[in-house]
Design an enzyme around this catalytic site. Structure first.
Site, short mmCIF file in Angstrom:
data_model
loop_
_atom_site.label_atom_id
_atom_site.label_comp_id
_atom_site.label_asym_id
_atom_site.label_seq_id
_atom_site.Cartn_x
_atom_site.Cartn_y
_atom_site.Cartn_z
N ALA A 201 3.69 -23.22 44.15
CA ALA A 201 2.99 -22.25 43.31
C ALA A 201 1.58 -22.02 43.83
O ALA A 201 1.21 -22.47 44.92
CB ALA A 201 2.97 -22.75 41.87
N SER A 202 0.78 -21.34 43.04
CA SER A 202 -0.56 -20.95 43.47
C SER A 202 -1.50 -22.14 43.62
O SER A 202 -2.37 -22.13 44.49
CB SER A 202 -1.15 -19.96 42.46
OG SER A 202 -1.16 -20.54 41.17
N ASP B 103 1.02 -19.71 29.57
CA ASP B 103 1.52 -19.21 30.85
C ASP B 103 3.05 -19.29 30.90
O ASP B 103 3.62 -19.95 31.78
CB ASP B 103 0.92 -20.05 31.99
CG ASP B 103 1.15 -19.41 33.35
OD1 ASP B 103 1.32 -18.18 33.42
OD2 ASP B 103 1.18 -20.15 34.36
N ILE C 252 10.53 -28.45 45.80
CA ILE C 252 11.36 -27.73 44.83
C ILE C 252 10.77 -26.36 44.57
O ILE C 252 11.49 -25.37 44.43
CB ILE C 252 11.45 -28.53 43.51
CG1 ILE C 252 12.10 -29.88 43.75
CG2 ILE C 252 12.21 -27.74 42.46
CD1 ILE C 252 12.08 -30.78 42.53
N ALA C 253 9.46 -26.30 44.49
CA ALA C 253 8.75 -25.03 44.26
C ALA C 253 7.34 -25.15 44.79
O ALA C 253 6.76 -26.24 44.82
CB ALA C 253 8.74 -24.70 42.77
N GLN D 264 2.33 -27.70 44.81
CA GLN D 264 3.75 -27.65 45.10
C GLN D 264 4.39 -28.93 44.58
O GLN D 264 3.73 -29.96 44.42
CB GLN D 264 4.03 -27.45 46.59
CG GLN D 264 3.53 -28.53 47.51
CD GLN D 264 3.64 -28.10 48.97
OE1 GLN D 264 3.15 -27.02 49.34
NE2 GLN D 264 4.27 -28.92 49.79
N VAL D 265 5.69 -28.84 44.31
CA VAL D 265 6.40 -29.93 43.64
C VAL D 265 7.50 -30.47 44.54
O VAL D 265 8.31 -29.69 45.08
CB VAL D 265 7.01 -29.45 42.30
CG1 VAL D 265 7.74 -30.59 41.60
CG2 VAL D 265 5.92 -28.87 41.40
N LYS E 155 3.94 -33.46 41.64
CA LYS E 155 3.18 -32.22 41.75
C LYS E 155 1.87 -32.51 42.47
O LYS E 155 1.07 -33.32 42.00
CB LYS E 155 2.91 -31.64 40.36
CG LYS E 155 2.23 -30.29 40.36
CD LYS E 155 2.13 -29.74 38.93
CE LYS E 155 1.48 -28.37 38.89
NZ LYS E 155 1.41 -27.83 37.51
#
Length: 562
Positions: free
Chosen positions: A154-155, A314, A151-152, A158-159, A173
């Protein structure tokens, strides 16, 4: 196990098509390569802007703007490309600056926005390996379906969307392999870059920001902490139990996913269907009131900061969804980077917000608080909506101080200053002050009296103000207009009434030192009048009435002399 396989995409990052090197085991050689790339780019950008400053001396004003815009575009592209290549903590920093549309040249937030959604994903084999190692079970034992395309990304992780064996829809996640080493080294590099910038350009001091990042960012590497943070914030906001705050202004309407399971590197959460906050086209098609969404997110963060003292530090657009069904509500995600405020610090930021006062120093806590305010302001800029942050946050900040200002003498033994009692009269006065405190008649007070040259009363009680719970001391200076000006004006008029001083007489004739700085022509009447205007803010109503009477009586006769 049924694994749904979709062609992996790089989302909005496709225009760059970066070649991303994966480091399954980070060696010191790779670390030094990353470090050299960071410092080389920092020097390149610094020299680029320095040379532009020299070149603009020989260009017209119309050409200067174009030159600077091209330089911002050029350097922003360089930064984004390197961040995409290196990933790690640099992505987090890029996301932070992507929402600072109010403080950076336009090219930077526009290009850095690409970091808000997804980065190139890690391969499925790596993801499955981490899940099985962390949870101690095979993928078939854990899931009936597991969607390959994340789905995404990130740094840090990932999900992926998946379905548990009991049929529940979840998101998984998964932390990237080797990311812990990368993050820790990136923080060292970032600190070195900041130190170099301060040396080269002392006016750009980012030490408070980077110091707080170095202290807090490593906490994101433990997903057990993120799970705990998610449960805590959800409970505080009443997301599951629909808790109703006593004060209607404190009610928050947001959603958060339920934590299903967690380990240090894997986090399984309830799946919540929604639209990304930065997907304006989808929000418009659903008829979402974007202003209401931003206001509700702001209310949620005000609740976290001022009521709970525990907040997500954040809040970039990638960490929010909006429900597709009505009523459209914001969904808060990703609570790895949180901050706990002490009671005193919570009061400090509340007073700072309400009084709009400057602080003498920026602590790490204040840095993150200000960071949240900046990011929230960036949300309204990104969505092109106007939101009154002061109106939304104010009731939460006021509530943070109520526990102090409402304490009163019955709950606070130090409500009356613990100083020596000078006389029996003072003892009786203190008892009276306590009674007045119970009746909410006194906020803060100082009383001092002399008799025959001796101090018989020297008492202080209460607090400094509605938004300042500091106790009043005998030597406390109150932030009000000076009462002495009113007293001086009153005495002068008394002397005039007694015939001791004439209104037409020059002040310097009575007080020779007053003639300095070209004041030798000022008359007593003019001095009284100006002193009266300076004293109007004092709480001396009787004196004010007396001075006004004199002004009405004598004003017409002395206009020519003013």
């Amino acid at each position: 196990m049924a694994i749904r396989r979709f062609r992996s995409k790089c989302s909005v990052l496709d225009p760059f098509k970066p070649v991303v090197k994966r480091f399954h085991s980070m060696g010191w050689g790779s670390i030094y390569v990353r470090r050299m790339k960071v410092f080389s780019l920092a020097i390149l950008i610094y020299l680029d802007y320095k040379s532009l400053k020299h070149r603009q001396k020989w260009t017209t004003d119309s050409e200067k703007a174009a030159l600077w815009e091209k330089a911002h575009e050029r350097n922003a592209n360089r930064i984004v490309k390197l961040i995409i290549e290196l990933e790690g903590m640099w992505v987090k920093m890029g996301q932070y600056f992507s929402v600072r549309a109010d403080g950076l040249p336009g090219a930077y937030p526009r290009l850095l926005k690409q970091l808000q959604d997804s980065l190139p994903p890690r391969c499925l084999k790596e993801v499955c390996r981490t899940i099985q190692k962390e949870l101690g079970k095979s993928m078939d034992d854990l899931f009936t379906t597991f969607v390959e395309a994340p789905i995404a990304t990130a740094s840090i992780a990932q999900v992926h969307r998946a379905t548990l064996r009991d049929g529940q829809e979840v998101v998984v996640k998964v932390q990237h392999e080797g990311i812990k080493t990368i993050i820790l080294e990136d923080l060292k590099d970032a600190k070195s870059v900041v130190e170099w910038i301060v040396w080269a350009e002392p006016k750009y001091n980012f030490h408070p920001v980077i110091d707080e990042w170095c202290k807090e960012a490593p906490k994101e590497l433990d997903f057990n902490k993120e799970a705990e943070n998610t449960r805590k914030v959800s409970k505080n906001l009443g997301c599951k139990d629909n808790r109703i705050d006593k004060n209607p202004e404190h009610r928050v309407k947001v959603l958060m996913p339920e934590v299903i399971q967690s380990t240090e590197r894997v986090l399984i959460l309830e799946y919540m269907d929604g639209v990304r906050l930065n997907d304006s086209r989808s929000l418009d098609s659903l008829g979402v009131n974007k202003k209401n969404i931003v206001e509700e997110i702001t209310r949620a963060y005000a609740h976290q900061i001022f009521l709970d003292g525990f907040f997500n530090a954040d809040p970039h657009p990638g960490n929010f969804l909006v429900t597709k069904s009505r009523p459209h509500l914001p969904i808060l995600l990703d609570f790895g980077f949180t901050k706990l405020l002490s009671s005193s610090m919570k009061h400090t930021v509340a007073k700072m917000f309400l009084a709009s006062a400057e602080l003498d120093a920026l602590s790490g806590d204040i840095v993150l608080f200000l960071r949240v305010l900046n990011l929230l302001a960036g949300l309204s800029t990104a969505l092109n909506v106007s939101v009154s942050y002061y109106r939304i946050i104010r009731p939460f900040a006021e509530s943070a101080l109520e526990c102090d200002t409402n304490e009163g003498p019955k709950d606070n033994a130090e409500w009356v200053c613990d100083s020596p009692v000078n006389s029996e009269v003072e003892a009786k006065l203190r008892a009276l002050l306590v009674q007045l405190g119970y009746a909410d008649k006194i906020l803060g007070i100082q009383v001092c009296a002399y008799k025959d040259g001796n101090v018989i009363i020297d008492t202080a009680a209460g607090v400094l103000g509605n938004y300042d719970p500091s106790p009043v001391q005998p030597d406390t200076l109150f932030p009000v207009f000076s009462v002495t000006k009113g007293v001086t004006a009153g005495i002068l008029h008394w002397l005039v009434d007694k015939g001791k001083v004439k209104l037409e007489e020059k002040v310097a004739n009575i007080w020779p030192e007053f003639s300095s700085n070209r004041k030798n022509l000022i008359k007593v009447f003019f001095f009284c009048l100006m002193t009266f205007y300076l004293a109007r803010g004092d709480q001396v109503s009787a004196l004010g009435r007396r001075l006004m009477q004199i002004w009405v009586k004598l004003g017409q006769n002395h206009k020519a002399n003013i």
